[in-house]
Design an enzyme around this catalytic site. Structure first.
Site, PDB file in Angstrom:
ATOM      1  N   ASP A 205      -7.000 -15.932   2.496  1.00 51.66           N
ATOM      2  CA  ASP A 205      -8.438 -16.036   2.859  1.00 51.66           C
ATOM      3  C   ASP A 205      -9.179 -15.960   1.612  1.00 51.66           C
ATOM      4  O   ASP A 205     -10.069 -16.734   1.092  1.00 51.66           O
ATOM      5  CB  ASP A 205      -9.180 -15.694   3.738  1.00 51.66           C
ATOM      6  CG  ASP A 205      -9.047 -16.470   5.212  1.00 51.66           C
ATOM      7  OD1 ASP A 205      -7.781 -16.854   5.554  1.00 51.66           O
ATOM      8  OD2 ASP A 205      -9.760 -16.230   6.169  1.00 51.66           O
TER       9      ASP A 205
ATOM     10  N   LYS B  44       1.047  -1.092   0.046  1.00 49.80           N
ATOM     11  CA  LYS B  44      -0.045  -0.159  -0.010  1.00 49.80           C
ATOM     12  C   LYS B  44       0.892   1.265  -0.056  1.00 49.80           C
ATOM     13  O   LYS B  44       0.624   2.071   0.911  1.00 49.80           O
ATOM     14  CB  LYS B  44      -1.155  -0.064   1.246  1.00 49.80           C
ATOM     15  CG  LYS B  44      -2.079   0.929   1.410  1.00 49.80           C
ATOM     16  CD  LYS B  44      -3.267   0.681   0.358  1.00 49.80           C
ATOM     17  CE  LYS B  44      -4.120   1.988   0.383  1.00 49.80           C
ATOM     18  NZ  LYS B  44      -5.291   1.418  -0.789  1.00 49.80           N
TER      19      LYS B  44
HETATM   20 MN    MN Z   1      -5.906 -15.970   8.604  1.00 48.13          MN
END
Ligand code: MN
Ligand code: NAD
Ligand code: IPM
Length: 353
Positions: free
Chosen positions: A247, A187
């Site tokens: 994830d 970022k």
């Molecule tokens: Mn995690």
């Protein structure tokens, strides 16, 4: 003889670790060698037994073995403990104490599961990338940290050597893969720490002229992973961004229950699925053991340099999926589902059990 420490932990941890150990026992039996497994309490399970999430005994056992297999920690029972006493803090401690600075999280789509993803089959088919998540630095460990009645604060900081060692691993891995492409995710448009990260990654890149390097902002990366996951080969990123992005990658493969990981350092290594203790399904023998079984394959590959056995395990997983075995998390609506133990047995059958 290799010595493994198994720390099943909480929730579905013990259920999925049992499956992974059964696979480990079967491949060692088949190939005529032995692995000694020593089980130790960890996380909430350890707290309930000994009043400590991570005892010196468990930590020392992890230091003295050849590889650690971890299920998962945490759950509602312990979530209101003070921050430093939570099971999750013990997980950070074990990673830090063992020097596990690199968390390798492969996101590979099995053909049999292209329809299990919430994304279109054409988008996910053929996806095969590897996230190199920095694991012992960044905002997870930065000081100062804390909160009081009026504010909460954490610190995101990276030192030169921390960026250098994870970047080097990522470039080396890319060299061994076909596409030889690294995407560094940060970022840097907002955070100074990210600008530093980017500069360092580019400096290290000078030693790897045969690898292509590009940068991407993390918000765009989250979108690109679901838009066109096949564009990625090796991703290198910091601790928090890597946690979140992996994830997201989980849903490309159909379920978090499919994704293994290897947490490695200079001396030690720990293998863990990327998912947590899944309290919502714990104790029902319905969790998907594949992420943990595939973590054992990563153990054979990285800790024991037995690529053949790793390949056999992956092939057995693929064959069980091709047989149509589906735990609830990867089943299509209305499709017949199998339990954790049935999925494990299905995989074991393809390993000659
Ligand atoms: Mn995690
Ligand atoms: P989670 O990963 O435990 O679960 C998220 C969702 O995915 C749940 O619906 C769960 O049922 C499902 N899921 C996860 N693994 C699965 C599997 N193998 N098979 C089928 N379904 C599966 O994340 P959460 O609910 O946010 O966290 C629960 C607890 O786990 C928290 O205490 C968290 O801190 C902890 N956690 C631990 C680790 C770890 O030990 N490495 C990782 C992540 C979360
Ligand atoms: C993971 C988990 C952990 C992390 C938590 C439980 C500390 O989410 O392994 O991905 O954030 O690293």
């Amino acid at each position: 003889m290799y010595k493994i420490v198994s720390i099943p932990g909480d929730g579905i941890g013990p259920e999925v670790v049992a499956g992974a150990l059964a696979v480990m026992r079967q491949v060692t039996k088949k190939h005529g060698f032995e692995i000694q497994v020593e089980e130790h309490p960890f996380g909430g399970a350890s707290y309930d037994l000994h009043g400590s999430m991570l005892t010196d005994e468990t930590l020392n056992a992890c230091r003295e073995c050849d590889a650690v297999l971890l299920g998962a920690v945490g759950g509602p029972k312990w979530e209101n403990l003070p921050h430093e006493h939570k099971p999750e803090a013990a997980l950070l401690k074990i990673r830090r104490e063992l020097g596990l600075f690199a968390n390798l999280r492969p996101a590979k789509v099995y053909d049999a599961l292209v329809d299990a993803s919430s994304l279109k089959a054409d988008v996910v088919r053929g996806t095969d990338f590897m996230v190199f998540r920095e694991l012992t630095g960044g905002i997870y460990f930065g000081e100062p940290r804390g909160y009081d009645e009026t504010k909460g604060w954490n610190t995101m900081a990276y030192e030169k050597h921390e960026v250098e060692r994870i970047a080097r691993l990522a470039f080396e891995a890319a060299q061994k893969r076909g596409a030889k492409r690294v995407m560094s995710i940060d970022k840097a448009n907002v955070l100074e720490v990210s600008q530093f990260w980017r500069n360092e990654v580019h400096r290290v890149h000078r030693d790897f002229p045969d690898v292509e390097l590009a940068d991407m902002y993390v918000d765009n990366a989250a979108m690109q992973i679901v838009r066109n996951p096949k564009q990625f080969d090796v991703i290198v990123t910091g601790n928090l961004f890597g946690d979140i992005l992996s994830d997201i990658a989980g849903m490309i493969t159909g379920s978090l229950g499919m994704l293994p990981s290897a947490s490695i350092g200079r001396i030690h290594a720990l293998y863990e699925p990327i998912h947590g203790s899944a309290p919502d399904i714990a104790g029902r023998n319905i969790a998907n053991p594949i992420a943990t079984i595939a973590s054992v394959a990563m153990m054979f590959e990285h800790s024991f340099c037995m690529q053949d056995i790793a390949n056999e395990i992956h092939a057995a997983i693929e064959a069980a999926l091709a047989d149509g075995l589906r735990t609830a998390d990867i089943a299509a609506p209305g499709e017949k589902t199998v339990s954790t133990t049935e999925m494990t047995e299905g995989i074991l059958r393809h390993l000659g059990a």
